[in-house]
Motif scaffolding. Structure first.
Motif, PDB file in Angstrom:
ATOM      1  N   GLY A 169       0.088  20.697  63.947  1.00 39.28           N
ATOM      2  CA  GLY A 169      -0.830  20.537  63.022  1.00 39.28           C
ATOM      3  C   GLY A 169      -0.430  19.341  62.143  1.00 39.28           C
ATOM      4  N   PRO A 170      -1.410  19.069  61.347  1.00 39.30           N
ATOM      5  CA  PRO A 170      -1.245  18.205  59.973  1.00 39.30           C
ATOM      6  C   PRO A 170      -0.176  18.328  59.259  1.00 39.30           C
ATOM      7  CG  PRO A 170      -3.282  19.167  59.790  1.00 39.30           C
ATOM      8  CD  PRO A 170      -2.864  19.677  60.838  1.00 39.30           C
ATOM      9  N   LEU A 171       0.447  17.416  58.339  1.00 34.36           N
ATOM     10  CA  LEU A 171       1.593  18.115  57.482  1.00 34.36           C
ATOM     11  C   LEU A 171       1.062  18.798  56.410  1.00 34.36           C
ATOM     12  CD1 LEU A 171       2.956  15.245  55.437  1.00 34.36           C
ATOM     13  CD2 LEU A 171       0.912  15.325  56.452  1.00 34.36           C
ATOM     14  N   ASN A 172      -0.217  19.043  56.197  1.00 35.74           N
ATOM     15  CA  ASN A 172      -0.839  19.878  55.125  1.00 35.74           C
ATOM     16  C   ASN A 172      -0.416  21.257  55.412  1.00 35.74           C
ATOM     17  OD1 ASN A 172      -2.658  17.577  55.704  1.00 35.74           O
ATOM     18  ND2 ASN A 172      -3.772  18.483  54.010  1.00 35.74           N
ATOM     19  N   ASP A 173      -0.168  21.599  56.805  1.00 34.35           N
ATOM     20  CA  ASP A 173       0.295  22.952  57.271  1.00 34.35           C
ATOM     21  C   ASP A 173       1.523  23.530  56.974  1.00 34.35           C
ATOM     22  OD1 ASP A 173      -2.533  22.875  58.510  1.00 34.35           O
ATOM     23  OD2 ASP A 173      -1.758  22.723  60.314  1.00 34.35           O
ATOM     24  N   LEU A 174       2.423  22.471  56.713  1.00 34.21           N
ATOM     25  CA  LEU A 174       3.886  22.869  56.331  1.00 34.21           C
ATOM     26  C   LEU A 174       3.882  23.908  55.334  1.00 34.21           C
ATOM     27  CD1 LEU A 174       5.643  19.542  56.851  1.00 34.21           C
ATOM     28  CD2 LEU A 174       5.962  21.315  58.004  1.00 34.21           C
ATOM     29  N   PRO A 175       3.367  23.679  54.030  1.00 32.15           N
ATOM     30  CA  PRO A 175       3.632  24.662  53.104  1.00 32.15           C
ATOM     31  C   PRO A 175       3.004  26.087  53.231  1.00 32.15           C
ATOM     32  CG  PRO A 175       2.744  22.756  52.160  1.00 32.15           C
ATOM     33  CD  PRO A 175       2.466  22.596  53.538  1.00 32.15           C
ATOM     34  N   SER A 176       2.402  26.279  54.298  1.00 32.11           N
ATOM     35  CA  SER A 176       1.808  27.685  54.738  1.00 32.11           C
ATOM     36  C   SER A 176       2.609  28.292  55.874  1.00 32.11           C
ATOM     37  CB  SER A 176       0.278  27.508  54.730  1.00 32.11           C
ATOM     38  OG  SER A 176      -0.074  26.568  55.758  1.00 32.11           O
ATOM     39  N   LEU A 177       3.484  27.609  56.269  1.00 33.20           N
ATOM     40  CA  LEU A 177       4.428  28.192  57.291  1.00 33.20           C
ATOM     41  C   LEU A 177       4.992  29.684  56.780  1.00 33.20           C
ATOM     42  CD1 LEU A 177       6.201  25.549  58.947  1.00 33.20           C
ATOM     43  CD2 LEU A 177       4.226  26.577  59.914  1.00 33.20           C
ATOM     44  N   THR A 178       4.919  30.702  57.456  1.00 36.60           N
ATOM     45  CA  THR A 178       5.603  31.891  57.077  1.00 36.60           C
ATOM     46  C   THR A 178       6.714  32.391  57.800  1.00 36.60           C
ATOM     47  OG1 THR A 178       3.891  33.141  58.339  1.00 36.60           O
ATOM     48  CG2 THR A 178       3.610  32.801  55.869  1.00 36.60           C
ATOM     49  N   LYS A 179       6.919  31.697  58.897  1.00 33.86           N
ATOM     50  CA  LYS A 179       8.305  32.195  59.631  1.00 33.86           C
ATOM     51  C   LYS A 179       9.038  31.010  60.236  1.00 33.86           C
ATOM     52  CE  LYS A 179       6.147  33.110  63.879  1.00 33.86           C
ATOM     53  NZ  LYS A 179       5.308  33.591  64.830  1.00 33.86           N
ATOM     54  N   PRO A 180      10.299  31.242  60.232  1.00 33.57           N
ATOM     55  CA  PRO A 180      11.086  30.015  60.734  1.00 33.57           C
ATOM     56  C   PRO A 180      10.857  29.639  62.138  1.00 33.57           C
ATOM     57  CG  PRO A 180      12.526  31.670  59.703  1.00 33.57           C
ATOM     58  CD  PRO A 180      10.870  32.134  59.935  1.00 33.57           C
ATOM     59  N   ARG A 181      11.126  28.136  62.255  1.00 30.88           N
ATOM     60  CA  ARG A 181      10.699  27.373  63.363  1.00 30.88           C
ATOM     61  C   ARG A 181      11.988  27.174  64.106  1.00 30.88           C
ATOM     62  NH1 ARG A 181       5.325  28.509  64.900  1.00 30.88           N
ATOM     63  NH2 ARG A 181       4.626  29.126  62.801  1.00 30.88           N
ATOM     64  N   ASP A 182      12.037  26.961  65.520  1.00 28.53           N
ATOM     65  CA  ASP A 182      13.557  26.555  65.934  1.00 28.53           C
ATOM     66  C   ASP A 182      13.597  25.045  65.760  1.00 28.53           C
ATOM     67  OD1 ASP A 182      13.659  28.913  67.189  1.00 28.53           O
ATOM     68  OD2 ASP A 182      12.755  28.357  69.157  1.00 28.53           O
ATOM     69  N   GLY A 183      12.562  24.316  65.519  1.00 31.22           N
ATOM     70  CA  GLY A 183      12.816  22.773  65.295  1.00 31.22           C
ATOM     71  C   GLY A 183      11.322  22.265  64.798  1.00 31.22           C
ATOM     72  N   TYR A 184      11.733  21.191  64.237  1.00 33.82           N
ATOM     73  CA  TYR A 184      10.438  20.423  63.646  1.00 33.82           C
ATOM     74  C   TYR A 184      10.514  18.972  64.158  1.00 33.82           C
ATOM     75  CZ  TYR A 184      10.222  24.209  60.338  1.00 33.82           C
ATOM     76  OH  TYR A 184      10.509  25.608  59.826  1.00 33.82           O
ATOM     77  N   VAL A 185       9.291  18.514  64.674  1.00 28.56           N
ATOM     78  CA  VAL A 185       9.102  17.237  65.270  1.00 28.56           C
ATOM     79  C   VAL A 185       8.115  16.384  64.295  1.00 28.56           C
ATOM     80  CG1 VAL A 185       8.411  15.877  67.290  1.00 28.56           C
ATOM     81  CG2 VAL A 185       9.610  17.908  67.549  1.00 28.56           C
ATOM     82  N   ILE A 186       8.368  15.308  63.699  1.00 30.60           N
ATOM     83  CA  ILE A 186       7.449  14.592  62.991  1.00 30.60           C
ATOM     84  C   ILE A 186       7.134  13.379  63.739  1.00 30.60           C
ATOM     85  CG2 ILE A 186       7.226  13.472  60.790  1.00 30.60           C
ATOM     86  CD1 ILE A 186       8.037  16.465  60.452  1.00 30.60           C
ATOM     87  N   ILE A 187       5.837  13.249  63.884  1.00 23.43           N
ATOM     88  CA  ILE A 187       5.214  12.043  64.569  1.00 23.43           C
ATOM     89  C   ILE A 187       4.887  10.972  63.565  1.00 23.43           C
ATOM     90  CG2 ILE A 187       3.694  11.241  66.124  1.00 23.43           C
ATOM     91  CD1 ILE A 187       3.719  14.274  67.506  1.00 23.43           C
ATOM     92  N   GLY A 188       5.183   9.718  63.736  1.00 18.29           N
ATOM     93  CA  GLY A 188       4.670   8.746  62.768  1.00 18.29           C
ATOM     94  C   GLY A 188       5.808   8.309  61.572  1.00 18.29           C
ATOM     95  N   GLY A 189       6.018   6.982  61.664  1.00 18.63           N
ATOM     96  CA  GLY A 189       6.928   6.545  60.676  1.00 18.63           C
ATOM     97  C   GLY A 189       6.597   5.763  59.395  1.00 18.63           C
ATOM     98  N   GLY A 190       5.326   6.096  58.891  1.00 16.80           N
ATOM     99  CA  GLY A 190       4.548   5.712  57.758  1.00 16.80           C
ATOM    100  C   GLY A 190       5.300   6.546  56.450  1.00 16.80           C
ATOM    101  N   LYS A 191       4.482   6.269  55.398  1.00 15.22           N
ATOM    102  CA  LYS A 191       4.480   6.926  54.395  1.00 15.22           C
ATOM    103  C   LYS A 191       4.526   8.593  54.505  1.00 15.22           C
ATOM    104  CE  LYS A 191       2.685   8.655  49.828  1.00 15.22           C
ATOM    105  NZ  LYS A 191       3.702   9.401  49.269  1.00 15.22           N
ATOM    106  N   THR A 192       3.647   8.888  55.275  1.00 15.34           N
ATOM    107  CA  THR A 192       3.124  10.327  55.612  1.00 15.34           C
ATOM    108  C   THR A 192       4.129  10.975  56.319  1.00 15.34           C
ATOM    109  OG1 THR A 192       0.872   9.859  55.466  1.00 15.34           O
ATOM    110  CG2 THR A 192       1.170  12.089  56.265  1.00 15.34           C
ATOM    111  N   GLY A 193       4.802  10.265  57.253  1.00 12.65           N
ATOM    112  CA  GLY A 193       5.777  11.044  58.139  1.00 12.65           C
ATOM    113  C   GLY A 193       7.094  11.028  57.308  1.00 12.65           C
ATOM    114  N   ILE A 194       7.405  10.015  56.569  1.00 11.60           N
ATOM    115  CA  ILE A 194       8.502  10.063  55.419  1.00 11.60           C
ATOM    116  C   ILE A 194       8.379  11.251  54.611  1.00 11.60           C
ATOM    117  CG2 ILE A 194       9.779   8.868  53.764  1.00 11.60           C
ATOM    118  CD1 ILE A 194       8.901   6.081  54.958  1.00 11.60           C
ATOM    119  N   ASP A 195       7.235  11.167  54.042  1.00 12.19           N
ATOM    120  CA  ASP A 195       7.048  12.556  53.107  1.00 12.19           C
ATOM    121  C   ASP A 195       7.319  13.886  53.976  1.00 12.19           C
ATOM    122  OD1 ASP A 195       6.522  11.076  50.823  1.00 12.19           O
ATOM    123  OD2 ASP A 195       4.192  11.379  51.182  1.00 12.19           O
ATOM    124  N   ALA A 196       7.053  14.063  55.017  1.00 13.58           N
ATOM    125  CA  ALA A 196       7.037  15.331  56.003  1.00 13.58           C
ATOM    126  C   ALA A 196       8.659  15.534  55.942  1.00 13.58           C
ATOM    127  CB  ALA A 196       6.371  15.057  57.261  1.00 13.58           C
TER     128      ALA A 196
END
Ligand SMILES: Cc1cc2nc3c(=O)[nH]c(=O)nc-3n(C[C@H](O)[C@H](O)[C@H](O)COP(=O)(O)OP(=O)(O)OC[C@H]3O[C@@H](n4cnc5c(N)ncnc54)[C@H](O)[C@@H]3O)c2cc1C
Length: 302
Positions: A169-196
């Motif tokens: 999903g887009p990083l907009n979804d991150l704050p609505s996660l409700t259970k832990p994940r095994d890992g997180y993969v961020i795609i993209g090296g721009g400002k948005t990726g850095i923010d994530a």
């Protein structure tokens, strides 16, 4: 279907930063009438779709329309931007443009605003909510405030395949996660990726559980060299002088970037990887390099 006829001096497509700034100057410096059309329901353009933890990447005082300040020039006292001029949040940017529309543009009596309407070309636009269409007689000019074609993850489709079973999903979804994940993969090296990446780290995710995929590393500007106040004169103007000297003295492009890095104008995240591109958003790079343990995969994303 009803068709309404309108007349104006300027028809502006888009009430993002560009359309709003253009309308503001017209209002201040001419007596022209203006119609502004936008698909969004509020002025602010792409900020309508941004993730909840987005901020400007450069001081608020550089952003917005000429007739109204976006901020009072406060210095951040905490967080990654500590000691530097505040960066307005997305919500603040949205509230700001709303005020410009409601307190300046509309009360002037010279601006008509058509949100939730799509421009079709040739002076015509239609409501996205009803079957009403509009035809505008434009006496002076049609202004394309969509020219930059700004695109954010929430509104564009990824140009790569997503394997079955992957929660994507887009990083907009991150704050609505409700259970832990095994890992997180961020795609993209721009400002948005850095923010994530920073958002995950600030929320105490172990760097070992973050994988960051970027096409290539980027040279980044140090944000302390882009500050507006006198207190930062040496950094801001000093960086300009260093840059001019580097351009004058460099023997080739490689040498130029070496000089800019040595002079503190440009920085890189990973000291062991030479960047292959240049990114405009200024950053406090130490915020990321503190987390050098991050696994940074440099793979080409087709
Ligand atoms: C996360 C992020 C942070 C940023 N931070 C900064 C910063 O700190 N400083 C800075 O200077 N810049 C920053 N930028 C750059 C930013 O793109 C610009 O500052 C600016 O907001 C872009 O404005 P715009 O008006 O060109 O585009 P947009 O904001 O995209 O506005 C265009 C508008 O046109 C409308 N539109 C498009 N087509 C139609 C149509 N057919 N009919 C009707 N309406 C239409 C859209 O709905 C939209 O509202 C940032 C960008 C991003 C993504």
């Amino acid at each position: 279907m009803s068709i309404q006829q309108l007349e104006t001096d300027y028809l502006i497509i888009g009430s993002g930063a560009v359309g709003m700034a253009f309308a503001d100057v017209l209002l201040t410096e001419t007596d022209a009438n203006i119609i502004i059309v936008d698909k969004h329901h509020k002025p602010g353009g792409h900020w309508n779709d941004a993730y909840s933890f987005v901020t400007l990447h450069q001081p608020s005082s550089f952003y917005g329309v000429s007739s109204r300040e976006l901020c009072g020039g406060m210095i951040d006292k905490i967080g990654l931007n500590k000691g530097l001029s505040e960066l307005a949040s997305g919500a603040e940017v949205m509230a700001y443009f709303d005020k410009v529309m409601k307190h300046t543009f509309l009360p002037s009596g010279r601006v008509k605003y058509f949100p939730m309407c799509e421009y079709k070309g040739d002076g015509k636009f239609s409501s996205l909510l009803s079957d009403t269409s509009y035809e505008v007689k434009v006496n002076k000019k049609i202004i394309d405030g969509t020219y930059f074609k700004t695109s954010v993850p929430a509104t564009h489709t990824p140009n790569f395949e997503i394997a079955k079973g992957v929660k994507f999903g887009p990083l907009n979804d991150l704050p609505s996660l409700t259970k832990p994940r095994d890992g997180y993969v961020i795609i993209g090296g721009g400002k948005t990726g850095i923010d994530a990446v920073l958002w995950l780290l600030e929320n105490h995710i172990d760097p070992d559980n973050i994988t960051w995929i970027m096409p290539r590393d980027a040279w980044l500007i140090d944000r302390k060299n882009t500050q507006p106040s006198r207190d930062f004169f040496t950094h801001t103007i000093g960086a300009q002088a260093t840059q001019a000297e580097a351009i004058a003295e460099a023997e080739n492009i490689e040498d130029l970037f070496n000089r800019l890095e040595k002079g503190g104008v440009l920085m890189r995240i990973d000291p062991n990887v030479r960047p292959q591109m240049f990114h405009v958003p200024p950053l406090v790079v130490k915020s990321l390099s503190n987390y050098a343990v991050l696994k940074i995969l440099c793979v080409k994303v087709a």
